[in-house]
Design a protein around this motif. Structure first.
Motif, mmCIF file in Angstrom:
data_model
loop_
_atom_site.group_PDB
_atom_site.id
_atom_site.type_symbol
_atom_site.label_atom_id
_atom_site.label_comp_id
_atom_site.label_asym_id
_atom_site.label_seq_id
_atom_site.Cartn_x
_atom_site.Cartn_y
_atom_site.Cartn_z
ATOM 1 N N ALA A 112 89.029 -99.416 -17.673
ATOM 2 C CA ALA A 112 90.330 -98.708 -17.987
ATOM 3 C C ALA A 112 90.726 -97.995 -16.383
ATOM 4 C CB ALA A 112 90.524 -98.058 -19.261
ATOM 5 N N ALA A 113 91.877 -97.585 -16.495
ATOM 6 C CA ALA A 113 92.231 -96.517 -15.382
ATOM 7 C C ALA A 113 93.258 -95.693 -15.684
ATOM 8 C CB ALA A 113 92.997 -97.559 -14.242
ATOM 9 N N CYS A 114 93.426 -94.500 -15.101
ATOM 10 C CA CYS A 114 94.317 -93.566 -15.340
ATOM 11 C C CYS A 114 94.224 -92.929 -16.831
ATOM 12 C CB CYS A 114 95.994 -94.096 -15.251
ATOM 13 S SG CYS A 114 97.265 -92.777 -15.168
ATOM 14 N N CYS A 115 95.145 -92.761 -17.571
ATOM 15 C CA CYS A 115 95.040 -92.117 -18.931
ATOM 16 C C CYS A 115 94.455 -93.374 -19.909
ATOM 17 C CB CYS A 115 96.374 -91.477 -19.454
ATOM 18 S SG CYS A 115 96.993 -90.106 -18.381
ATOM 19 N N GLY A 116 94.253 -94.577 -19.367
ATOM 20 C CA GLY A 116 93.489 -95.507 -20.663
ATOM 21 C C GLY A 116 92.099 -94.966 -20.512
ATOM 22 N N GLN A 117 91.615 -94.547 -19.380
ATOM 23 C CA GLN A 117 90.318 -94.287 -19.155
ATOM 24 C C GLN A 117 90.275 -92.723 -20.074
ATOM 25 O OE1 GLN A 117 88.579 -93.799 -15.347
ATOM 26 N NE2 GLN A 117 87.299 -92.262 -15.674
ATOM 27 N N GLY A 118 91.424 -91.975 -19.829
ATOM 28 C CA GLY A 118 91.664 -90.348 -20.255
ATOM 29 C C GLY A 118 91.631 -90.563 -21.500
ATOM 30 N N LEU A 119 92.304 -91.426 -22.329
ATOM 31 C CA LEU A 119 92.367 -91.643 -24.036
ATOM 32 C C LEU A 119 90.870 -91.990 -24.634
ATOM 33 C CD1 LEU A 119 94.253 -91.310 -26.438
ATOM 34 C CD2 LEU A 119 94.349 -93.965 -25.933
ATOM 35 N N MET A 120 90.161 -92.653 -23.733
ATOM 36 C CA MET A 120 88.797 -92.846 -24.139
ATOM 37 C C MET A 120 88.090 -91.573 -23.825
ATOM 38 S SD MET A 120 87.888 -96.710 -22.334
ATOM 39 C CE MET A 120 86.147 -96.717 -23.189
ATOM 40 N N LEU A 121 88.153 -90.940 -22.692
ATOM 41 C CA LEU A 121 87.343 -89.582 -23.100
ATOM 42 C C LEU A 121 87.905 -88.497 -24.037
ATOM 43 C CD1 LEU A 121 85.412 -87.877 -21.113
ATOM 44 C CD2 LEU A 121 87.256 -87.082 -19.882
ATOM 45 N N LEU A 122 89.003 -88.714 -24.440
ATOM 46 C CA LEU A 122 89.409 -87.570 -25.570
ATOM 47 C C LEU A 122 88.659 -88.088 -26.691
ATOM 48 C CD1 LEU A 122 93.293 -87.342 -24.858
ATOM 49 C CD2 LEU A 122 91.521 -85.601 -24.404
ATOM 50 N N ASP A 123 88.565 -89.303 -26.908
ATOM 51 C CA ASP A 123 87.890 -89.667 -28.160
ATOM 52 C C ASP A 123 86.411 -89.457 -28.123
ATOM 53 O OD1 ASP A 123 90.287 -90.776 -29.390
ATOM 54 O OD2 ASP A 123 90.130 -92.579 -28.762
ATOM 55 N N ALA A 124 85.858 -89.659 -27.053
ATOM 56 C CA ALA A 124 84.371 -89.410 -26.684
ATOM 57 C C ALA A 124 84.106 -87.829 -27.046
ATOM 58 C CB ALA A 124 84.044 -89.711 -25.309
ATOM 59 N N ILE A 125 85.037 -86.938 -26.541
ATOM 60 C CA ILE A 125 85.037 -85.743 -26.717
ATOM 61 C C ILE A 125 84.978 -85.318 -28.188
ATOM 62 C CG2 ILE A 125 86.167 -83.411 -26.427
ATOM 63 C CD1 ILE A 125 87.143 -84.284 -23.625
ATOM 64 N N ASP A 126 86.065 -85.970 -28.988
ATOM 65 C CA ASP A 126 86.107 -85.553 -30.413
ATOM 66 C C ASP A 126 84.551 -86.227 -31.077
ATOM 67 O OD1 ASP A 126 88.559 -84.666 -29.857
ATOM 68 O OD2 ASP A 126 89.563 -86.339 -30.764
ATOM 69 N N LYS A 127 84.132 -87.194 -30.619
ATOM 70 C CA LYS A 127 82.935 -87.857 -31.342
ATOM 71 C C LYS A 127 81.814 -87.019 -30.974
ATOM 72 C CE LYS A 127 85.137 -92.216 -31.905
ATOM 73 N NZ LYS A 127 85.142 -92.141 -33.457
ATOM 74 N N LYS A 128 81.812 -86.568 -29.769
ATOM 75 C CA LYS A 128 80.621 -85.718 -29.325
ATOM 76 C C LYS A 128 80.456 -84.469 -30.211
ATOM 77 C CE LYS A 128 78.341 -83.461 -25.352
ATOM 78 N NZ LYS A 128 78.533 -82.127 -25.708
ATOM 79 N N LYS A 129 81.704 -83.781 -30.535
ATOM 80 C CA LYS A 129 81.860 -82.531 -31.213
ATOM 81 C C LYS A 129 81.613 -82.899 -32.622
ATOM 82 C CE LYS A 129 85.364 -80.075 -28.359
ATOM 83 N NZ LYS A 129 86.764 -79.567 -28.101
ATOM 84 N N ALA A 130 81.809 -83.842 -33.114
ATOM 85 C CA ALA A 130 81.508 -84.280 -34.375
ATOM 86 C C ALA A 130 80.151 -84.565 -34.759
ATOM 87 C CB ALA A 130 82.322 -85.482 -34.975
ATOM 88 N N GLY A 131 79.429 -84.589 -33.700
ATOM 89 C CA GLY A 131 77.813 -84.735 -33.659
ATOM 90 C C GLY A 131 77.233 -86.157 -33.429
#
Length: 289
Positions: free
Chosen positions: A122-141
């Motif tokens: 992905a590129a741009c905010c496609g990569q960004g959207l994946m990162l936001l989901d990764a942040i959420d899932k990391k915070k969820a454990g």
């Protein structure tokens, strides 16, 4: 505990990454013979960059090299902190390959190092959207290997639709042929493009007006949303905020509770799209084909 890492092709706000303890490595951009780092507008003057493009300057980008990745990863490796790097599409840059080579060299020197690399395709905010989901899932454990597997298994569900005003920038960056750029410019064609399963840009549809190209972004996004109640959608633009807001309004007519963020396309991606690019990023119910 582990550390999330990415690169500046992610095109999310600097403060958002800082607030979520995500470290990033910068791409390099050369314009008017001067090299600058893409630091997500922390110091980089994006309005000035857009104005230089408007004045006819053609910028270029440089991939992150192996040595830079080694220096980026090494502090975490030496501190025995596992790292998960979500990288810019290997189909658009050699950057991810350089990250892989840096990993091999570091693991050779530090056999106990835990370095997990995920090619976003992905590129741009496609990569960004994946990162936001990764942040959420990391915070969820979610643990590092689980998260890497989830991102890899789901990366083709991240849809990325965009249109540009000037095909010459895509030609200059090697994304379309000279003939396509010339003919498209002469006929005022506005391409609707996406990213394929290998992370390459591809034209999907050609329309004759800007209005129709923006409507295509909306319809392509809405019809394949996985979550139709309150989906997270990112819209990014290289200095056409009016068009970006138009797409936002169109999407909200269909999905009133959509959580839409408007972002800037940074210098790394804008060097290849030129001004006036509008892109929409969402998580779909079907994989890209």
């Amino acid at each position: 505990m582990y550390q999330l890492l990415t690169d500046s092709a992610v095109d999310l706000p600097y403060q958002l990454l800082a607030d979520n303890d995500v470290k990033f490595i910068s791409m390099h951009v050369t314009i008017d013979g001067k090299e600058s780092i893409d630091d997500l507008e922390h110091n980089f003057n994006l309005p000035k960059f857009y104005q230089q493009i408007a004045n006819g300057v053609m910028p270029s980008t440089t991939q992150i090299n192996i040595g830079q990745f080694i220096e980026f990863f090494k502090p975490f490796v030496k501190a025995n902190v596992p790292i998960l790097y979500l990288g810019f599409s290997s189909g658009l840059s050699g950057t991810f390959n350089n990250a892989q080579q840096a990993k091999r060299m570091l693991v050779h020197a530090y056999p106990e190092a835990k370095i997990v690399l995920v090619d976003s395709l992905a590129a741009c905010c496609g990569q960004g959207l994946m990162l936001l989901d990764a942040i959420d899932k990391k915070k969820a454990g979610m643990k590092i290997d689980q998260l890497a597997d989830w991102l890899t298994e789901n990366r083709l569900y991240y849809h990325q639709w965009f249109t540009v005003n000037d095909l010459n920038y895509l030609y200059h960056g090697g994304r379309v042929s000279r003939t396509s750029a010339t003919v498209g410019s002469l006929l005022q064609i506005k391409p609707v493009m996406d990213v394929d399963t290998f992370g390459h840009l591809r034209p999907v549809k050609k329309v004759r007006t800007r209005r129709r190209s923006l409507e295509a972004l909306t319809s392509n996004t809405v019809r394949d949303l996985k979550n139709t109640v309150n989906p997270r959608i990112l819209i990014a633009t290289s200095d056409d905020n009016k068009a970006a807001r138009t797409v936002q309004t169109q999407i909200l007519r269909h999905v009133p509770n959509a959580q839409i963020s408007l972002e800037h396309i940074g210098p790394t991606i804008a060097s290849h799209t030129g001004l006036g690019c509008v892109a929409v990023f969402s998580f779909g119910k079907t994989k890209r084909k």
